[in-house]
Design a protein around this motif. Structure first.
Motif, PDB file in Angstrom:
ATOM      1  N   MET A   1      -4.897   8.291   2.196  1.00 22.40           N
ATOM      2  CA  MET A   1      -5.522   7.017   1.887  1.00 22.40           C
ATOM      3  C   MET A   1      -6.942   7.002   2.436  1.00 22.40           C
ATOM      4  O   MET A   1      -7.191   7.450   3.537  1.00 22.40           O
ATOM      5  CB  MET A   1      -4.729   5.873   2.521  1.00 22.40           C
ATOM      6  N   SER A   2      -7.841   6.451   1.683  1.00 26.38           N
ATOM      7  CA  SER A   2      -9.226   6.364   2.123  1.00 26.38           C
ATOM      8  C   SER A   2      -9.448   5.081   2.908  1.00 26.38           C
ATOM      9  O   SER A   2      -8.595   4.205   2.957  1.00 26.38           O
ATOM     10  CB  SER A   2     -10.156   6.390   0.913  1.00 26.38           C
ATOM     11  N   ALA A   3     -10.631   4.963   3.505  1.00 28.01           N
ATOM     12  CA  ALA A   3     -10.975   3.756   4.263  1.00 28.01           C
ATOM     13  C   ALA A   3     -11.015   2.528   3.367  1.00 28.01           C
ATOM     14  O   ALA A   3     -10.946   1.397   3.851  1.00 28.01           O
ATOM     15  CB  ALA A   3     -12.314   3.945   4.968  1.00 28.01           C
ATOM     16  N   ASP A   4     -11.106   2.732   2.046  1.00 24.14           N
ATOM     17  CA  ASP A   4     -11.150   1.614   1.093  1.00 24.14           C
ATOM     18  C   ASP A   4      -9.768   1.163   0.624  1.00 24.14           C
ATOM     19  O   ASP A   4      -9.653   0.132  -0.031  1.00 24.14           O
ATOM     20  CB  ASP A   4     -11.981   2.000  -0.131  1.00 24.14           C
ATOM     21  N   GLU A   5      -8.728   1.948   0.930  1.00 25.14           N
ATOM     22  CA  GLU A   5      -7.374   1.560   0.522  1.00 25.14           C
ATOM     23  C   GLU A   5      -7.026   0.222   1.151  1.00 25.14           C
ATOM     24  O   GLU A   5      -7.365  -0.052   2.301  1.00 25.14           O
ATOM     25  CB  GLU A   5      -6.352   2.611   0.964  1.00 25.14           C
ATOM     26  N   ILE A   6      -6.314  -0.598   0.401  1.00 25.88           N
ATOM     27  CA  ILE A   6      -5.963  -1.937   0.874  1.00 25.88           C
ATOM     28  C   ILE A   6      -4.616  -1.902   1.597  1.00 25.88           C
ATOM     29  O   ILE A   6      -3.632  -1.339   1.099  1.00 25.88           O
ATOM     30  CB  ILE A   6      -5.910  -2.943  -0.298  1.00 25.88           C
ATOM     31  N   LEU A   7      -4.586  -2.515   2.772  1.00 24.65           N
ATOM     32  CA  LEU A   7      -3.378  -2.617   3.594  1.00 24.65           C
ATOM     33  C   LEU A   7      -2.957  -4.072   3.705  1.00 24.65           C
ATOM     34  O   LEU A   7      -3.796  -4.976   3.648  1.00 24.65           O
ATOM     35  CB  LEU A   7      -3.642  -2.096   5.015  1.00 24.65           C
ATOM     36  N   ASP A   8      -1.674  -4.271   3.923  1.00 28.91           N
ATOM     37  CA  ASP A   8      -1.203  -5.597   4.289  1.00 28.91           C
ATOM     38  C   ASP A   8      -1.511  -5.822   5.765  1.00 28.91           C
ATOM     39  O   ASP A   8      -1.253  -4.954   6.602  1.00 28.91           O
ATOM     40  CB  ASP A   8       0.311  -5.719   4.075  1.00 28.91           C
ATOM     41  N   VAL A   9      -2.078  -6.973   6.082  1.00 32.11           N
ATOM     42  CA  VAL A   9      -2.289  -7.398   7.463  1.00 32.11           C
ATOM     43  C   VAL A   9      -1.071  -8.247   7.820  1.00 32.11           C
ATOM     44  O   VAL A   9      -0.647  -9.100   7.027  1.00 32.11           O
ATOM     45  CB  VAL A   9      -3.600  -8.201   7.606  1.00 32.11           C
ATOM     46  N   VAL A  10      -0.490  -7.995   8.994  1.00 33.73           N
ATOM     47  CA  VAL A  10       0.740  -8.677   9.385  1.00 33.73           C
ATOM     48  C   VAL A  10       0.587  -9.383  10.726  1.00 33.73           C
ATOM     49  O   VAL A  10      -0.306  -9.063  11.520  1.00 33.73           O
ATOM     50  CB  VAL A  10       1.931  -7.696   9.432  1.00 33.73           C
ATOM     51  N   ASP A  11       1.488 -10.322  10.989  1.00 39.09           N
ATOM     52  CA  ASP A  11       1.465 -11.055  12.254  1.00 39.09           C
ATOM     53  C   ASP A  11       2.396 -10.398  13.274  1.00 39.09           C
ATOM     54  O   ASP A  11       2.938  -9.314  13.032  1.00 39.09           O
ATOM     55  CB  ASP A  11       1.806 -12.534  12.029  1.00 39.09           C
ATOM     56  N   GLU A  12       2.598 -11.081  14.402  1.00 42.39           N
ATOM     57  CA  GLU A  12       3.427 -10.545  15.482  1.00 42.39           C
ATOM     58  C   GLU A  12       4.890 -10.382  15.078  1.00 42.39           C
ATOM     59  O   GLU A  12       5.651  -9.681  15.744  1.00 42.39           O
ATOM     60  CB  GLU A  12       3.307 -11.407  16.743  1.00 42.39           C
ATOM     61  N   ASN A  13       5.300 -11.023  13.977  1.00 35.92           N
ATOM     62  CA  ASN A  13       6.670 -10.897  13.475  1.00 35.92           C
ATOM     63  C   ASN A  13       6.772  -9.948  12.288  1.00 35.92           C
ATOM     64  O   ASN A  13       7.798  -9.920  11.611  1.00 35.92           O
ATOM     65  CB  ASN A  13       7.207 -12.275  13.081  1.00 35.92           C
ATOM     66  N   ASP A  14       5.699  -9.227  11.995  1.00 32.01           N
ATOM     67  CA  ASP A  14       5.635  -8.285  10.882  1.00 32.01           C
ATOM     68  C   ASP A  14       5.715  -8.978   9.525  1.00 32.01           C
ATOM     69  O   ASP A  14       6.199  -8.414   8.560  1.00 32.01           O
ATOM     70  CB  ASP A  14       6.717  -7.192  11.007  1.00 32.01           C
TER      71      ASP A  14
END
Length: 170
Positions: A1-14
């Protein structure tokens, strides 16, 4: 994955609370998801490798897990199989077996970490972009190397939790 790939951002409970490009998630310390896969050969030895200098996180350090980030909308299980096959350079691995999950947090970087194990009885051909050196080591040899080589800190955290879990290492 490149630095431009989109990730899900999650909270303390995933739980997913947004999305971010990978490079931005790392730079801003946004919590996301990763997988760690302990790959063993037919003799039970563990795949150990040194990351390439071009890696975005922890370049040139040793790791006893293959793995990486979970993409946007991707499951942990799907990412574990994808990452294991990509980094080992094989196709047709059995589904990695989930072992446990933990929150890695070093103060500036944080991610939910799902740890798996997989048996790889196929000849490996690791990605040259990911892996600078590799070998299969017996667990006792890996333990000896923990004080000799510089290891990725999140991998060490996962290894410590694996040792404490009571799951067999050899």
């Amino acid at each position: 994955m490149s630095a431009d790939e989109i990730l899900d951002v999650v909270d303390e409970n995933d739980e997913v609370i947004g999305q971010s490009p990978r490079g931005e998630a790392y730079a801003r310390g946004l919590r996301h998801r990763c997988v760690f896969v302990l790959a063993r050969d037919a003799e039970g030895r563990i795949f150990v490798h040194r990351r390439t200098p071009a890696k975005l996180v922890f370049p040139s350090l040793y790791d006893m897990f293959v793995g990486g980030v979970v993409g946007m909308g991707e499951s942990y299980d799907g990412a574990a199989l994808r990452e294991a096959e990509e980094e080992l350079g094989v196709r047709g691995l059995p589904r990695p077996v989930p072992l446990f999950k933990f929150l890695y947090d070093n103060g500036s970087q944080t991610w939910w970490s799902a740890v798996y194990e997989v048996r790889c009885e196929l000849p490996v051909k690791p990605q040259v972009e990911e892996v600078a050196w590799h070998d299969f080591l017996r667990p006792a040899e890996l333990e000896r190397r923990l004080t000799e080589w510089e290891w990725v800190p999140d991998g060490l955290a996962a290894w410590q939790r694996l040792r404490e879990s009571g799951l067999p290492l050899s």
